[in-house]
Design an enzyme around this catalytic site. Structure first.
Site, PDB file in Angstrom:
ATOM      1  N   GLU A   1     -12.300 -17.415 -31.795  1.00  0.00           N
ATOM      2  CA  GLU A   1     -10.954 -17.134 -31.971  1.00  0.00           C
ATOM      3  C   GLU A   1     -10.029 -18.209 -30.972  1.00  0.00           C
ATOM      4  O   GLU A   1     -10.342 -18.113 -30.174  1.00  0.00           O
ATOM      5  CB  GLU A   1     -10.189 -15.317 -31.675  1.00  0.00           C
ATOM      6  CG  GLU A   1     -10.687 -14.495 -32.150  1.00  0.00           C
ATOM      7  CD  GLU A   1      -9.617 -12.704 -31.597  1.00  0.00           C
ATOM      8  OE1 GLU A   1     -10.031 -12.297 -32.456  1.00  0.00           O
ATOM      9  OE2 GLU A   1      -9.211 -13.470 -30.942  1.00  0.00           O
ATOM     10  N   CYS A   2      -9.560 -19.347 -31.843  1.00  0.00           N
ATOM     11  CA  CYS A   2      -9.193 -20.167 -31.607  1.00  0.00           C
ATOM     12  C   CYS A   2      -9.179 -20.556 -30.384  1.00  0.00           C
ATOM     13  O   CYS A   2     -10.596 -22.018 -31.091  1.00  0.00           O
ATOM     14  CB  CYS A   2      -7.093 -19.450 -30.952  1.00  0.00           C
ATOM     15  SG  CYS A   2      -6.192 -20.783 -30.656  1.00  0.00           S
ATOM     16  N   GLY A   3      -9.260 -20.496 -28.788  1.00  0.00           N
ATOM     17  CA  GLY A   3      -9.906 -21.522 -27.872  1.00  0.00           C
ATOM     18  C   GLY A   3     -11.563 -21.461 -28.061  1.00  0.00           C
ATOM     19  O   GLY A   3     -11.683 -22.269 -27.556  1.00  0.00           O
TER      20      GLY A   3
END
Length: 449
Positions: A328-330
């Site tokens: 997720e994301c990072g």
């Protein structure tokens, strides 16, 4: 369930609510209270402050992610062993999913939990006018739930002069917080800074707590918390019995955005959680059968992440070998061929997502979304949905096209990669909004599918 509780709200963001609530939490902890802290909304940052710096357990409460029954259940599960709960609101008290809606607002959370509310009013540059703000919030809704007030950035003489008028309005004047720039918490590009990055934060909060002991009426605050009525808690849904699975979860300075409720759901399914550091370790935990790469700040540690070649190779090998993986994301950024740091310097990453990730000058696709897959994939069946949110200044040359993301206002776009046993993209998922994909994730890890 008898659970003393209070929700702190404010007329708007930026008025010092987080600083005041952190000071109150520190003071309560110093008094020996077993307090559990909650933050309204999808925020990860404030709960990190609560846990790492103040030393109190913390979670989130969100009425976009959860319906009212689920919100009460998650509140009860988290606050079960606490003698009181402190809930920090989000944005302005009545502000919800749209400009004219109270849906998912702090007001809606307070109503769902029957939580008394203390309004924190920023009184900088005001005296009598601060009472107009209080009166407006008390009367805007007949069932506002507001029972007390704290005036931020107000002097003792002004508070003493206004106190009788507050009592005449039917609210409890809890106290005031004098202006002190030295005790304010600083900001960075994504909400508040992470606790590890703030010099002297623990000492700063001790000083703030000592100040509040002299300016707030903690006995009155305790009476308000104890005035909260008993909660009727819905039953916990039946959890299917799964084979034990070891899940490797990245957690360090670069990867730190983890919902407590997501981790609790994994444990409820019988998963053993093994945390590791892509910054400091050179391999995945022994026996890992599944991998979670959460969000965080990889852009701040891009050089160090890139320099840990052994870990980058271990992650790529695990994913290409079929290990079920959520990124997720990072964590998604970490899987790219390359990632820019905050100075625009590009660094090699894991090479799973064949694209580069780069910094932009604005928030990209910010806010709540409902995700639905365009077709069946390893963890999702076509037609299913899961609630999520996005908050990122970085962008990808390949954000994926496996899912449709729809905001509450109807705006939509495509995103996410669903390749084999990999699910990766910018959205942060709230597992409790649809546990079925997590069940499939763990069944795949156990080779039961």
């Amino acid at each position: 369930m008898r659970s003393p509780r209070i929700l702190f709200a404010a007329p708007s963001s930026g008025g010092g609510k987080t600083t005041v609530v952190c000071g109150i939490l520190r003071a309560l902890k110093n008094r020996g209270r077993a307090v559990f802290a909650f933050k309204c909304g999808p925020d990860y940052i404030d709960p990190m402050f609560h846990e790492r710096v103040i030393g109190v357990k913390s979670g989130t409460l969100d009425l976009f992610f959860s319906d009212e029954e689920q919100l009460i259940r998650l509140y009860a599960q988290n606050a079960e062993d606490a003698d009181c709960a402190v809930i920090e609101g989000v944005m302005g008290y009545y502000d919800g999913l749209s400009a004219a809606s109270e849906q998912a607002s702090s007001f809606a959370v307070a109503k769902a939990l029957h939580a008394p509310v203390v309004l924190i009013v920023d009184a900088k540059g005001q005296s009598l006018s601060a009472l107009a703000t209080l009166k407006g919030f008390l009367e805007f809704q007949p069932d506002s739930g507001i029972v007390g007030v704290i005036f931020n950035r107000m002097s003792e003489p002004v508070f003493a002069a206004l106190k009788p008028a507050v009592e005449a309005m039917g609210a409890v004047p809890i106290g005031y917080v004098p202006r002190s720039d030295a005790l304010m918490i600083e900001s960075r590009h994504l909400g508040l800074v992470t606790p590890d990055a703030v010099q002297g934060l623990s000492e700063k909060l001790d000083a703030l707590a000592a100040l509040l002991e002299n300016t707030l009426d903690f006995d009155a605050l305790d009476r308000l918390m104890r005035s909260a009525p008993e909660l009727t808690v819905p039953a916990v849904p039946v959890t299917p019995k799964l084979s034990p699975v070891t899940v490797a979860i990245a957690r360090d300075e670069a990867f730190c955005f983890l919902y407590r409720d997501n981790l609790a759901l994994l444990k409820r399914y019988g998963a053993e959680l093994r945390f590791f550091s892509p910054l400091h370790d050179d391999r995945l935990p022994d026996g890992a059968q599944a991998l979670i790469l959460p969000g965080g700040y990889p852009e701040l540690y891009a050089k160090q992440l890139s320099g840990n070649v052994a870990m980058r190779k271990a992650v790529k090998s695990a994913i290409e070998g079929g290990m079920p993986t959520l990124a997720e994301c990072g964590g998604f950024l970490y899987l790219h061929d390359a990632l820019e740091d905050m100075d625009g310097v590009s660094h090699p990453m894991c090479g799973v997502i064949r694209a580069s990730a780069f910094r932009t000058q604005k928030l990209n696709r910010f806010g709540y979304i409902t995700l639905s897959p365009k077709s069946d994939s390893a963890f999702f069946a076509a037609g299913e949905t899961v609630r999520a949110h996005e908050f990122h200044y970085f962008e990808s040359g390949n954000s994926g096209e496996a899912f449709s993301a729809v905001k509450p206002n109807g705006r939509a776009w495509t995103c996410m990669h669903a390749n084999g046993n990999l699910l990766a993209g910018f959205p942060h998922l709230f597992y409790e909004s649809n546990p079925k994909p997590i069940e499939r994730f763990l069944r795949l890890a156990a080779k039961e599918v």
